[in-house]
Design an enzyme around this catalytic site. Structure first.
Site, short mmCIF file in Angstrom:
data_model
loop_
_atom_site.label_atom_id
_atom_site.label_comp_id
_atom_site.label_asym_id
_atom_site.label_seq_id
_atom_site.Cartn_x
_atom_site.Cartn_y
_atom_site.Cartn_z
N SER A 213 0.84 -1.20 0.00
CA SER A 213 0.00 0.00 0.00
C SER A 213 0.87 1.24 0.00
CB SER A 213 -0.94 -0.01 1.21
OG SER A 213 -1.92 0.99 1.08
N ASN A 214 0.31 2.39 0.33
CA ASN A 214 1.08 3.63 0.42
C ASN A 214 0.52 4.47 1.56
OD1 ASN A 214 -1.13 5.35 -0.66
ND2 ASN A 214 -0.80 4.08 -2.48
#
Ligand code: C5P
Length: 404
Positions: A213-214
């Site tokens: 993810s980020n």
């Protein structure tokens, strides 16, 4: 600005209450009539006489003082009279009472009699640990779900001598937020339009317990959705996993992965006037996600990644005439040319170039620095702004290109 508007100002017992006469003055100066509803604790922090003098009305506190004020059903008439209700500062105790429907003082009683279509603005202020406590956050979520707008506290020095989250925003900020909520949406080109916004990160499953993810918090996309709704648009917000309350009047669809985001957004494409891709969609996903948990081995491990669909590009390239496509280009380095290339490659009408510096601009933080690039070659450099204000500037730019 607020000429002829009737405002209920609820003040509860936190140190920030001492700033509320200034808020009353700002409201009065802009033409509003203000009725102060203070809790008994509030009046330990700010003088009743000051509030009554600046508002030019008696301060109401208890529920059994109506006879001395000549009206037995004042709480009902005030609920009808008010165009908006501001609660500043809102203490943990007052939030709890409002969230559960207790109504043993004028503030909480009028909260229940206020007409349901009237906006409520709540400015919580307290110690940061209290603010982050489960019960306060739960009560805030409840109130936000009921349609109240929560004005996040600011960071800075606190009454305890500590420094951190919990300060009530300055009266000017509260005033501006309220004025924005009361602005007539009819004037906006977005009024009646349908807007789809994507927000937040996506999570790409590696196995049953891990993902790629980020750091996207979703704040920018949520601010856009909130402002578009305030301008009278029908707003559909497709969001990855974030920790944010749904803005009032916004229809929210929660998803996890890029593929799910596309599946949720695609059926909305046809019936929208404007698509704003503010999500930080992961460009890649693991080719295969493993059921259960991958076991650790001594050998190194490789995960093959495959490209994710580009949601915004899919909308932009397949859209009907008149539909607008707006995107973001977040870059950690390099220049505006990357954003320009994305504007052309994805066939967008507008792109917000967003440098990520980790402090004041980009993911997670509350502020942003955007440069708006139009398809027509226009370049608008915005200064460092709160994400709410940056969202408003972006939508102002959108309004100028939106077909009427
Ligand atoms: O990731 P990238 O810099 O290409 O993102 C530019 C714009 O495209 C953003 O507005 C983002 O929301 C959108 N996007 C998307 N789907 C992707 C990648 C990006 O909608 N898979």
């Amino acid at each position: 600005m607020l000429t002829g508007r009737n405002i209920l100002l609820g003040i509860s017992g936190g140190i920030a209450a001492y700033k509320t006469p200034q808020l009353v003055r700002l409201l009065k100066k802009s033409g509003a009539d203000v009725q102060v509803l203070a809790t008994t604790s509030a009046l330990k922090f700010v003088s009743e006489l000051s509030l009554a003098t600046v508002s030019n009305r008696p301060v109401l506190t208890g529920i059994f003082t109506a006879d001395t004020e000549g009206e037995y059903t004042r709480h009902i008439s005030l609920g009808e009279w008010a165009d908006a209700f501001v609660i500043a500062p809102a203490t943990a105790n007052t939030l709890a009472r409002l969230a559960t429907g207790l109504c043993d003082d004028m503030l909480s009683l009028c909260f229940l009699t206020l007409r349901p279509d009237k906006p409520v603005l709540i400015a919580p202020a307290m110690d940061g640990h209290m603010y982050n406590s489960l019960s306060v956050q739960r009560n805030l979520s409840t109130l936000a779900e009921e349609g109240c707008r929560i004005l996040e506290p600011e960071s800075g020095s606190l009454a305890s001598g500590q420094c951190g989250l919990g300060r009530m925003p300055e009266p000017e900020t509260i005033f501006e937020a309220l004025a924005g909520m009361l602005a007539t949406p009819e004037k906006s080109a977005l009024n009646g339009k349908t807007v789809v916004v994507t927000a937040g990160p996506t999570r790409e499953k590696i196995d049953g317990v891990r993902f790629l993810s980020n750091y996207s918090s979703g704040k920018m996309g949520f601010a856009i959705a909130a402002d578009a709704a305030r301008r009278g648009a029908v707003v559909r917000l497709v969001t990855g996993p974030v920790n944010l309350p749904t803005p009032p009047g916004v229809e929210r669809i929660d998803v996890e992965s890029a593929e799910q985001m596309l599946a949720a957004a695609r059926p909305l494409f046809d019936d929208c006037d404007l698509f704003i891709g503010a999500a930080a969609v992961a460009d890649y996903r693991p080719e295969a996600s493993v059921e259960g948990k991958i076991k650790k081995k001594d050998a190194e491990m490789e995960i093959r990644l495959v490209r994710n669909p580009d949601i915004l590009a899919e909308f932009a390239t397949n859209r009907k005439p008149g539909q607008l496509a707006v995107g973001f280009a977040l870059e950690t380095a390099g220049g505006i040319d990357y954003a320009r290339k994305k504007l052309t490659d994805k066939q967008l009408d507008l792109i917000a170039f967003n440098i990520y510096n980790g402090h004041t601009s980009g993911f997670e933080v509350d502020t942003n620095v955007l440069t708006l690039l139009g398809r027509d070659g226009s370049v608008t450099e915005l200064p460092l702004l709160s994400k709410e204000k940056a969202a408003a500037k972006l939508l102002d730019a959108v309004e100028t290109i939106l077909p009427r």
